[in-house]
Design a protein around this motif. Structure first.
Motif, PDB file in Angstrom:
ATOM      1  N   UNK A   4       0.864  -1.176   0.000  1.00  0.00           N
ATOM      2  CA  UNK A   4       0.000   0.000   0.000  1.00  0.00           C
ATOM      3  C   UNK A   4       0.903   1.229   0.000  1.00  0.00           C
ATOM      4  N   UNK A   5       0.605   2.161  -0.896  1.00  0.00           N
ATOM      5  CA  UNK A   5       1.366   3.407  -0.966  1.00  0.00           C
ATOM      6  C   UNK A   5       0.394   4.575  -1.045  1.00  0.00           C
ATOM      7  N   UNK A   6       0.837   5.713  -0.527  1.00  0.00           N
ATOM      8  CA  UNK A   6       0.054   6.943  -0.591  1.00  0.00           C
ATOM      9  C   UNK A   6       0.873   7.973  -1.348  1.00  0.00           C
ATOM     10  N   UNK A   7       0.293   8.513  -2.409  1.00  0.00           N
ATOM     11  CA  UNK A   7       0.906   9.596  -3.179  1.00  0.00           C
ATOM     12  C   UNK A   7       0.222  10.879  -2.732  1.00  0.00           C
ATOM     13  N   UNK A   8       0.876  11.614  -1.846  1.00  0.00           N
ATOM     14  CA  UNK A   8       0.268  12.830  -1.281  1.00  0.00           C
ATOM     15  C   UNK A   8       0.090  13.919  -2.333  1.00  0.00           C
ATOM     16  N   UNK A   9       1.016  14.006  -3.256  1.00  0.00           N
ATOM     17  CA  UNK A   9       0.939  15.035  -4.295  1.00  0.00           C
ATOM     18  C   UNK A   9      -0.289  14.854  -5.186  1.00  0.00           C
ATOM     19  N   UNK A  10      -0.530  13.611  -5.603  1.00  0.00           N
ATOM     20  CA  UNK A  10      -1.689  13.317  -6.462  1.00  0.00           C
ATOM     21  C   UNK A  10      -2.912  12.872  -5.677  1.00  0.00           C
ATOM     22  N   UNK A  11      -2.770  12.821  -4.323  1.00  0.00           N
ATOM     23  CA  UNK A  11      -3.876  12.438  -3.427  1.00  0.00           C
ATOM     24  C   UNK A  11      -4.474  11.090  -3.834  1.00  0.00           C
ATOM     25  N   UNK A  16      -0.790  -2.442  -4.604  1.00  0.00           N
ATOM     26  CA  UNK A  16      -0.097  -3.206  -5.645  1.00  0.00           C
ATOM     27  C   UNK A  16       0.021  -4.646  -5.149  1.00  0.00           C
ATOM     28  N   UNK A  17      -0.620  -5.579  -5.865  1.00  0.00           N
ATOM     29  CA  UNK A  17      -0.621  -6.976  -5.449  1.00  0.00           C
ATOM     30  C   UNK A  17       0.602  -7.694  -6.004  1.00  0.00           C
ATOM     31  N   UNK A  18       1.142  -8.600  -5.187  1.00  0.00           N
ATOM     32  CA  UNK A  18       2.395  -9.266  -5.525  1.00  0.00           C
ATOM     33  C   UNK A  18       2.191 -10.757  -5.769  1.00  0.00           C
ATOM     34  N   UNK A  19       3.054 -11.328  -6.586  1.00  0.00           N
ATOM     35  CA  UNK A  19       3.089 -12.772  -6.795  1.00  0.00           C
ATOM     36  C   UNK A  19       1.764 -13.370  -7.211  1.00  0.00           C
ATOM     37  N   UNK A  20       1.429 -14.500  -6.598  1.00  0.00           N
ATOM     38  CA  UNK A  20       0.194 -15.208  -6.941  1.00  0.00           C
ATOM     39  C   UNK A  20      -1.066 -14.439  -6.538  1.00  0.00           C
ATOM     40  N   UNK A  21      -0.908 -13.463  -5.644  1.00  0.00           N
ATOM     41  CA  UNK A  21      -2.079 -12.681  -5.236  1.00  0.00           C
ATOM     42  C   UNK A  21      -2.709 -11.966  -6.431  1.00  0.00           C
ATOM     43  N   UNK A  29      -3.523  -4.243  -9.417  1.00  0.00           N
ATOM     44  CA  UNK A  29      -3.381  -2.922  -8.803  1.00  0.00           C
ATOM     45  C   UNK A  29      -4.748  -2.267  -8.620  1.00  0.00           C
ATOM     46  N   UNK A  30      -4.886  -1.557  -7.513  1.00  0.00           N
ATOM     47  CA  UNK A  30      -6.063  -0.714  -7.266  1.00  0.00           C
ATOM     48  C   UNK A  30      -5.567   0.697  -7.005  1.00  0.00           C
ATOM     49  N   UNK A  31      -6.224   1.686  -7.585  1.00  0.00           N
ATOM     50  CA  UNK A  31      -5.922   3.084  -7.307  1.00  0.00           C
ATOM     51  C   UNK A  31      -7.202   3.761  -6.836  1.00  0.00           C
ATOM     52  N   UNK A  32      -7.127   4.377  -5.666  1.00  0.00           N
ATOM     53  CA  UNK A  32      -8.291   5.009  -5.051  1.00  0.00           C
ATOM     54  C   UNK A  32      -7.921   6.443  -4.692  1.00  0.00           C
ATOM     55  N   UNK A  93     -19.143   6.169  -0.909  1.00  0.00           N
ATOM     56  CA  UNK A  93     -20.178   5.574  -1.742  1.00  0.00           C
ATOM     57  C   UNK A  93     -19.906   5.662  -3.234  1.00  0.00           C
ATOM     58  N   UNK A  94     -19.172   6.650  -3.683  1.00  0.00           N
ATOM     59  CA  UNK A  94     -18.970   6.823  -5.118  1.00  0.00           C
ATOM     60  C   UNK A  94     -17.788   6.020  -5.652  1.00  0.00           C
ATOM     61  N   UNK A  95     -17.288   5.080  -4.884  1.00  0.00           N
ATOM     62  CA  UNK A  95     -16.178   4.224  -5.301  1.00  0.00           C
ATOM     63  C   UNK A  95     -16.728   2.867  -5.752  1.00  0.00           C
ATOM     64  N   UNK A  96     -15.925   2.090  -6.458  1.00  0.00           N
ATOM     65  CA  UNK A  96     -16.340   0.779  -6.972  1.00  0.00           C
ATOM     66  C   UNK A  96     -16.603  -0.243  -5.873  1.00  0.00           C
ATOM     67  N   UNK A  97     -15.950  -0.060  -4.732  1.00  0.00           N
ATOM     68  CA  UNK A  97     -16.103  -0.970  -3.599  1.00  0.00           C
ATOM     69  C   UNK A  97     -16.486  -0.166  -2.366  1.00  0.00           C
ATOM     70  N   UNK A  98     -17.139  -0.838  -1.418  1.00  0.00           N
ATOM     71  CA  UNK A  98     -17.440  -0.213  -0.134  1.00  0.00           C
ATOM     72  C   UNK A  98     -16.288  -0.423   0.846  1.00  0.00           C
ATOM     73  N   UNK A  99     -15.644  -1.604   0.732  1.00  0.00           N
ATOM     74  CA  UNK A  99     -14.515  -1.919   1.610  1.00  0.00           C
ATOM     75  C   UNK A  99     -13.476  -2.738   0.856  1.00  0.00           C
ATOM     76  N   UNK A 100     -12.222  -2.467   1.182  1.00  0.00           N
ATOM     77  CA  UNK A 100     -11.112  -3.285   0.717  1.00  0.00           C
ATOM     78  C   UNK A 100     -10.598  -4.045   1.936  1.00  0.00           C
ATOM     79  N   UNK A 101     -10.430  -5.351   1.815  1.00  0.00           N
ATOM     80  CA  UNK A 101      -9.861  -6.153   2.891  1.00  0.00           C
ATOM     81  C   UNK A 101      -8.590  -6.752   2.310  1.00  0.00           C
ATOM     82  N   UNK A 102      -7.452  -6.223   2.740  1.00  0.00           N
ATOM     83  CA  UNK A 102      -6.184  -6.524   2.078  1.00  0.00           C
ATOM     84  C   UNK A 102      -5.129  -6.942   3.099  1.00  0.00           C
TER      85      UNK A 102
END
Length: 120
Positions: A4-11, A16-21, A29-32, A93-102
């Protein structure tokens, strides 16, 4: 596992999922936008809750839960093999998912990273 990374400049929050995940979750990859992130918690108990209906991905109870699921009108994205390392990210609410469990390497540091980004 995911990075999980946070880009403060682009908010932007990125998972980023690794390997077999990548294969299990059918996503690499998910970008929110940070404006759509309500908060994050370290919640190992979430893995014991019902998953709902699998829309896309993989679910072998006790082994891996990954991909898109729907339960009671909520939309979830899962990528967890080790529940002790599960972080739940609540989205607007305006996102594709309500919750991410990672699954992440260091749940406490990941929650602190996200919460810190939301308060700035």
């Amino acid at each position: 596992m995911a990075r999980i990374a946070v880009d403060r400049e682009n908010r932007l929050l990125t998972a980023e999922f690794e390997g077999l995940d990548k294969l299990w979750a059918v996503k690499s990859r998910l970008e929110i936008p940070l404006a759509h992130v309500r908060g994050a918690t370290h919640d190992p108990g979430m893995a014991r809750e019902p998953k709902g209906i699998r829309v896309a991905g993989t679910h072998f109870p006790g082994v891996v839960t990954a991909g898109r699921f729907r339960r009671g009108g909520e939309r979830f994205f899962w990528s967890v093999r080790n529940p002790e390392k599960a972080v739940v990210i609540e989205l607007a609410d305006d996102e594709s998912y309500d919750r991410l469990v990672i699954e992440v390497d260091d749940p406490r540091a990941t929650v602190a990273l996200i919460e810190n980004a939301l308060t700035r």
